[in-house]
Design an enzyme around this catalytic site. Structure first.
Site, PDB file in Angstrom:
ATOM      1  N   LYS A  83      -4.697  -9.569  -6.700  1.00 32.83           N
ATOM      2  CA  LYS A  83      -5.910  -9.666  -5.896  1.00 32.83           C
ATOM      3  C   LYS A  83      -6.977  -8.697  -6.402  1.00 32.83           C
ATOM      4  O   LYS A  83      -6.648  -7.578  -6.783  1.00 32.83           O
ATOM      5  CB  LYS A  83      -5.524  -9.316  -4.451  1.00 32.83           C
ATOM      6  CG  LYS A  83      -6.523  -9.677  -3.407  1.00 32.83           C
ATOM      7  CD  LYS A  83      -6.022  -9.258  -2.025  1.00 32.83           C
ATOM      8  CE  LYS A  83      -6.025  -7.751  -1.862  1.00 32.83           C
ATOM      9  NZ  LYS A  83      -5.819  -7.295  -0.492  1.00 32.83           N
ATOM     10  N   LYS A 112     -10.368  -3.012  -3.870  1.00 28.55           N
ATOM     11  CA  LYS A 112     -11.202  -1.809  -3.958  1.00 28.55           C
ATOM     12  C   LYS A 112     -10.443  -0.684  -4.631  1.00 28.55           C
ATOM     13  O   LYS A 112     -11.030   0.191  -5.238  1.00 28.55           O
ATOM     14  CB  LYS A 112     -11.563  -1.323  -2.540  1.00 28.55           C
ATOM     15  CG  LYS A 112     -12.390  -2.285  -1.722  1.00 28.55           C
ATOM     16  CD  LYS A 112     -12.783  -1.610  -0.408  1.00 28.55           C
ATOM     17  CE  LYS A 112     -13.327  -2.591   0.591  1.00 28.55           C
ATOM     18  NZ  LYS A 112     -12.512  -2.699   1.806  1.00 28.55           N
ATOM     19  N   LYS A 117       0.822  -1.216   0.000  1.00 29.98           N
ATOM     20  CA  LYS A 117       0.000   0.000   0.000  1.00 29.98           C
ATOM     21  C   LYS A 117       0.850   1.257   0.000  1.00 29.98           C
ATOM     22  O   LYS A 117       0.464   2.266  -0.586  1.00 29.98           O
ATOM     23  CB  LYS A 117      -0.944   0.012   1.204  1.00 29.98           C
ATOM     24  CG  LYS A 117      -2.116  -0.927   1.029  1.00 29.98           C
ATOM     25  CD  LYS A 117      -3.273  -0.534   1.924  1.00 29.98           C
ATOM     26  CE  LYS A 117      -4.478  -1.411   1.645  1.00 29.98           C
ATOM     27  NZ  LYS A 117      -5.559  -1.201   2.599  1.00 29.98           N
TER      28      LYS A 117
HETATM   29  P1  TYM Z   1     -10.796  -5.113   3.675  1.00 30.22           P
HETATM   30  O1  TYM Z   1     -11.757  -4.011   3.927  1.00 30.22           O
HETATM   31  O2  TYM Z   1      -9.697  -4.877   2.714  1.00 30.22           O
HETATM   32  O3  TYM Z   1     -11.558  -6.403   3.210  1.00 30.22           O
HETATM   33  C1  TYM Z   1     -12.670  -6.914   3.929  1.00 30.22           C
HETATM   34  C2  TYM Z   1     -12.676  -8.427   3.897  1.00 30.22           C
HETATM   35  O4  TYM Z   1     -12.672  -8.883   2.541  1.00 30.22           O
HETATM   36  C3  TYM Z   1     -11.604  -9.791   2.336  1.00 30.22           C
HETATM   37  N1  TYM Z   1     -11.086  -9.619   0.969  1.00 30.22           N
HETATM   38  C4  TYM Z   1     -10.992 -10.603   0.080  1.00 30.22           C
HETATM   39  N2  TYM Z   1     -11.306 -11.908   0.145  1.00 30.22           N
HETATM   40  C5  TYM Z   1     -11.097 -12.648  -0.973  1.00 30.22           C
HETATM   41  N3  TYM Z   1     -10.601 -12.149  -2.125  1.00 30.22           N
HETATM   42  C6  TYM Z   1     -10.276 -10.844  -2.236  1.00 30.22           C
HETATM   43  N4  TYM Z   1      -9.812 -10.356  -3.376  1.00 30.22           N
HETATM   44  C7  TYM Z   1     -10.459 -10.009  -1.095  1.00 30.22           C
HETATM   45  N5  TYM Z   1     -10.253  -8.690  -0.854  1.00 30.22           N
HETATM   46  C8  TYM Z   1     -10.639  -8.475   0.417  1.00 30.22           C
HETATM   47  C9  TYM Z   1     -10.561  -9.418   3.370  1.00 30.22           C
HETATM   48  O5  TYM Z   1      -9.695 -10.507   3.646  1.00 30.22           O
HETATM   49  C10 TYM Z   1     -11.411  -9.032   4.551  1.00 30.22           C
HETATM   50  O6  TYM Z   1     -11.789 -10.178   5.290  1.00 30.22           O
HETATM   51  N6  TYM Z   1      -7.780  -5.059   7.622  1.00 30.22           N
HETATM   52  C11 TYM Z   1      -9.070  -5.483   7.150  1.00 30.22           C
HETATM   53  C12 TYM Z   1     -10.215  -4.904   7.932  1.00 30.22           C
HETATM   54  C13 TYM Z   1     -10.146  -5.093   9.407  1.00 30.22           C
HETATM   55  C14 TYM Z   1     -10.384  -6.298  10.104  1.00 30.22           C
HETATM   56  C15 TYM Z   1     -10.204  -5.986  11.483  1.00 30.22           C
HETATM   57  C16 TYM Z   1     -10.719  -7.589   9.714  1.00 30.22           C
HETATM   58  C17 TYM Z   1      -9.835  -4.140  10.312  1.00 30.22           C
HETATM   59  N7  TYM Z   1      -9.892  -4.667  11.571  1.00 30.22           N
HETATM   60  C18 TYM Z   1     -10.353  -6.943  12.461  1.00 30.22           C
HETATM   61  C19 TYM Z   1     -10.877  -8.536  10.701  1.00 30.22           C
HETATM   62  C20 TYM Z   1     -10.689  -8.229  12.061  1.00 30.22           C
HETATM   63  C21 TYM Z   1      -9.209  -5.039   5.712  1.00 30.22           C
HETATM   64  O7  TYM Z   1      -8.544  -4.153   5.252  1.00 30.22           O
HETATM   65  O8  TYM Z   1     -10.194  -5.652   5.059  1.00 30.22           O
END
Ligand code: TYM
Length: 332
Positions: free
Chosen positions: A194, A197, A111
């Site tokens: 991947k 967003k 990032k």
């Molecule tokens: P974020 O917002 O990027 O993504 C949310 C969830 O979607 C999953 N994900 C994917 N799964 C499969 N294929 C993909 N291409 C893909 N892109 C995203 C992510 O693995 C996630 O489960 N750091 C986290 C948010 C967060 C969080 C937490 C999660 C903050 N605090 C505590 C769990 C527990 C994040 O950026 O997710």
């Protein structure tokens, strides 16, 4: 006791990877576990967010959880910034985690890009806040996509170091729950990257807000190769895009990769893409419609978040008190 915590960032463009990798699994887990689901707006601002867009995205992500089938009456659903304990515990964890641990985080490297000196301090400390999110509720299980595995390992290290440093078993070791064919959904433009967003091209992802025509167009334009699909699961070597599309099909149909290959193997892409579009529209169409309905009444979404935050605070405050007492903070 088992408790689930998970979150999604309100950074716009919620996509199929978020749904298949995380949100859909949450819907299934909510019958077995006590669950806390969070719209992690404090994580979102680790990179610049337009304030009005952040507010809107927070409501949108909330609506997507509910539209996908999360029951806000049964489960705790709230936005992170509404519960002060996240920031409070994150500070303590900033002082527990080691710089060397954060230096190993691959997502920060991705990032921050080349100009690392210019990344926000928040982006660097992001995994500490994520550990705080989970451990503020002493969550035992964390359903996420594959890309969050390293952050989860760090949360476990932080929990362990805190307990060891202070000689008290304050925190459990949270377990990642990574399952199903959708744990790693790749870009429609590049089967080795991947689905994300933030990718520039909207054609790289299927958004949860895309209508049927847009989904059809994106799948039609998805990168492929000239050969028909392999007829067995071992035949996907060197064909990342074919593998990704079949994997998406498997996840949407809720079957294994091999079962998906048995269903669509041997078909030319022209035919397979039509089938994939129908399946994607079948799954996402109703969610999309429900999201729109919910977003037409933003005050109701805000009320759901307010109730959720109240419930979250009630669970978090005793943990903050325990942590403060353990650290030696005077609570006059
Ligand atoms: P974020 O917002 O990027 O993504 C949310 C969830 O979607 C999953 N994900 C994917 N799964 C499969 N294929 C993909 N291409 C893909 N892109 C995203 C992510 O693995 C996630 O489960 N750091 C986290 C948010 C967060 C969080 C937490 C999660 C903050 N605090 C505590 C769990 C527990 C994040 O950026 O997710």
């Amino acid at each position: 006791m088992s408790r689930i915590f998970s979150g999604v960032q309100p950074t716009g463009n919620l996509h199929l990877g978020n749904y298949l990798g995380a949100i859909r699994n949450w819907v299934r887990l909510q019958n077995e576990y006590e669950c806390i689901f969070c719209v992690v707006d404090m994580h979102a601002i680790t990179v610049w967010q337009d304030p009005a867009a952040l507010t809107q995205a927070t409501r949108e992500v909330t609506a997507s959880f509910i539209a996908a089938g999360i029951d806000p009456e049964k489960q705790v659903l709230f936005n992170q910034s509404a519960v002060a304990g996240h920031a409070q515990l994150a500070w303590v964890f900033n002082c527990v985690a080691r710089i060397g641990w954060l230096n190993r985080m691959t997502q920060f490297k991705e990032k921050a890009g080349k100009n690392r000196e210019n990344a926000s301090v928040g982006l660097y400390a992001y995994p500490n806040l994520m550990a705080a999110d989970i451990l503020l509720y002493k969550a035992t299980h964390v359903p996420v996509g594959e890309d969050q595995k390293q952050h989860l390992e760090l949360a476990r290290d932080i929990a362990q170091k805190f307990n060891t440093d202070f000689g008290r078993e304050v925190f459990p070791q949270p377990e990642p729950l990574i399952f199903g064919a959708g744990t790693r959904v790749m870009s429609l433009r590049d089967g080795t990257a991947k689905m994300s967003k933030s990718a520039e091209s909207d054609y790289s992802r299927i958004n949860m807000t895309d209508d049927a025509d847009t989904i059809a167009q994106k799948i039609r334009k998805a990168k492929t190769d000239p050969e028909p699909l392999p007829t067995d699961a071992d035949g996907f070597e060197g064909r990342a895009e074919a593998r990704n599309l079949v994997n998406i099909y498997a996840a949407l149909r809720d079957v294994s990769f091999s079962e998906a290959v048995a269903e669509v193997g041997g078909k030319p892409f022209s035919e397979f893409k039509g089938i994939l579009t129908d399946v994607a529209v079948d799954v996402l169409g109703p969610i999309n419609a429900e999201m729109k309905r919910l977003l037409a009444a933003p005050a109701e979404i805000d009320a759901i978040l307010a109730r959720g935050a109240e419930r979250a605070r009630a669970i978090a405050q005793p943990v903050i008190d325990e942590v403060y007492d353990t650290v030696g903070f005077l609570r006059p």
